[in-house]
Design a protein around this motif. Sequence first.
Motif, PDB file in Angstrom:
ATOM      1  N   LEU A  36       0.381  -1.661   0.417  1.00 12.14           N
ATOM      2  CA  LEU A  36      -0.166   0.213   0.396  1.00 12.14           C
ATOM      3  C   LEU A  36       0.702   1.494   0.321  1.00 12.14           C
ATOM      4  O   LEU A  36       0.616   2.124  -0.592  1.00 12.14           O
ATOM      5  N   SER A  37       1.882   1.178   0.966  1.00 12.97           N
ATOM      6  CA  SER A  37       2.950   1.641   1.189  1.00 12.97           C
ATOM      7  C   SER A  37       4.026   2.786  -0.519  1.00 12.97           C
ATOM      8  O   SER A  37       3.593   3.415  -1.065  1.00 12.97           O
ATOM      9  N   GLY A  38       4.169   1.076  -1.218  1.00 11.75           N
ATOM     10  CA  GLY A  38       4.616   1.228  -2.366  1.00 11.75           C
ATOM     11  C   GLY A  38       3.788   1.633  -4.068  1.00 11.75           C
ATOM     12  O   GLY A  38       3.541   2.921  -4.606  1.00 11.75           O
ATOM     13  N   LEU A  39       2.543   1.763  -3.255  1.00 10.07           N
ATOM     14  CA  LEU A  39       0.569   2.261  -4.015  1.00 10.07           C
ATOM     15  C   LEU A  39       0.925   3.464  -4.456  1.00 10.07           C
ATOM     16  O   LEU A  39       0.537   4.782  -5.180  1.00 10.07           O
ATOM     17  N   GLU A  40       0.634   4.116  -2.668  1.00  8.30           N
ATOM     18  CA  GLU A  40       0.901   5.424  -2.698  1.00  8.30           C
ATOM     19  C   GLU A  40       1.623   6.136  -3.256  1.00  8.30           C
ATOM     20  O   GLU A  40       1.252   7.498  -3.673  1.00  8.30           O
ATOM     21  N   ARG A  41       3.070   5.767  -3.315  1.00  6.55           N
ATOM     22  CA  ARG A  41       4.019   6.386  -3.811  1.00  6.55           C
ATOM     23  C   ARG A  41       4.009   6.131  -5.466  1.00  6.55           C
ATOM     24  O   ARG A  41       4.965   6.683  -6.239  1.00  6.55           O
ATOM     25  N   GLY A  42       3.065   5.531  -6.028  1.00  8.95           N
ATOM     26  CA  GLY A  42       3.179   5.580  -7.484  1.00  8.95           C
ATOM     27  C   GLY A  42       4.452   4.511  -7.939  1.00  8.95           C
ATOM     28  O   GLY A  42       5.154   4.446  -8.813  1.00  8.95           O
ATOM     29  N   LYS A  43       5.039   3.506  -7.339  1.00  6.76           N
ATOM     30  CA  LYS A  43       5.319   2.860  -7.024  1.00  6.76           C
ATOM     31  C   LYS A  43       5.672   1.092  -7.500  1.00  6.76           C
ATOM     32  O   LYS A  43       6.178   0.766  -8.339  1.00  6.76           O
ATOM     33  N   ARG A  44       4.009   0.788  -7.703  1.00  3.81           N
ATOM     34  CA  ARG A  44       3.303  -0.165  -7.951  1.00  3.81           C
ATOM     35  C   ARG A  44       2.587   0.720  -9.631  1.00  3.81           C
ATOM     36  O   ARG A  44       2.204   0.858  -9.401  1.00  3.81           O
ATOM     37  N   ASN A  45       2.321  -0.997 -10.417  1.00  3.32           N
ATOM     38  CA  ASN A  45       1.394  -1.607 -10.845  1.00  3.32           C
ATOM     39  C   ASN A  45       0.218  -2.123 -10.918  1.00  3.32           C
ATOM     40  O   ASN A  45       0.210  -3.345 -11.224  1.00  3.32           O
ATOM     41  N   PRO A  46      -0.923  -2.052 -10.828  1.00  2.00           N
ATOM     42  CA  PRO A  46      -1.338  -2.743 -10.273  1.00  2.00           C
ATOM     43  C   PRO A  46      -2.780  -2.634 -10.911  1.00  2.00           C
ATOM     44  O   PRO A  46      -2.376  -2.547 -12.113  1.00  2.00           O
ATOM     45  N   THR A  47      -2.794  -4.493 -10.872  1.00  3.67           N
ATOM     46  CA  THR A  47      -3.838  -5.047 -11.732  1.00  3.67           C
ATOM     47  C   THR A  47      -5.228  -4.591 -12.343  1.00  3.67           C
ATOM     48  O   THR A  47      -5.617  -3.814 -10.056  1.00  3.67           O
ATOM     49  N   ILE A  48      -6.414  -4.331 -12.692  1.00  2.00           N
ATOM     50  CA  ILE A  48      -7.711  -4.170 -12.403  1.00  2.00           C
ATOM     51  C   ILE A  48      -8.073  -5.210 -11.287  1.00  2.00           C
ATOM     52  O   ILE A  48      -8.679  -4.675 -10.901  1.00  2.00           O
ATOM     53  N   LEU A  49      -7.703  -6.255 -11.326  1.00  2.77           N
ATOM     54  CA  LEU A  49      -8.350  -7.437  -9.858  1.00  2.77           C
ATOM     55  C   LEU A  49      -7.813  -6.378  -8.769  1.00  2.77           C
ATOM     56  O   LEU A  49      -9.203  -6.536  -7.835  1.00  2.77           O
ATOM     57  N   SER A  50      -6.273  -5.684  -8.178  1.00  4.95           N
ATOM     58  CA  SER A  50      -6.037  -5.274  -7.156  1.00  4.95           C
ATOM     59  C   SER A  50      -7.041  -4.321  -6.749  1.00  4.95           C
ATOM     60  O   SER A  50      -7.363  -3.804  -5.860  1.00  4.95           O
ATOM     61  N   LEU A  51      -7.309  -2.877  -8.062  1.00 11.67           N
ATOM     62  CA  LEU A  51      -7.699  -1.732  -8.109  1.00 11.67           C
ATOM     63  C   LEU A  51      -9.169  -1.775  -7.495  1.00 11.67           C
ATOM     64  O   LEU A  51      -9.679  -1.895  -6.831  1.00 11.67           O
ATOM     65  N   HIS A  52      -9.575  -2.788  -7.852  1.00 11.16           N
ATOM     66  CA  HIS A  52     -11.427  -3.598  -7.849  1.00 11.16           C
ATOM     67  C   HIS A  52     -11.345  -3.696  -6.037  1.00 11.16           C
ATOM     68  O   HIS A  52     -12.127  -3.097  -5.082  1.00 11.16           O
TER      69      HIS A  52
END
Length: 75
Positions: A36-52
């Motif tokens: 989640l920290s990496g996601l917030e920093r724009g370092k993760r590439n979430p999948t469609i399932l992850s976004l859901h």
Amino acid sequence: MDIRALVGRNFARIRREKGLTQEQVEERSGFSQQYLSGLERGKRNPTILSLHELAHALGVTHLDLVRPDGREDSR
């Protein structure tokens, strides 16, 4: 804007608006606090399932995570 940065910014904003910590979202979603920290920093590439799944944990739709201004489309 890079889509990863956009999703991260929207995720962090919504999480804060809901009064949730990353740890609380971790409990709700099953995603680690480190992810989640990496996601917030724009370092993760979430999948469609992850976004859901992340949107569900926040009580919003996946579209709220990808909207450029973070709000409903006014068109």
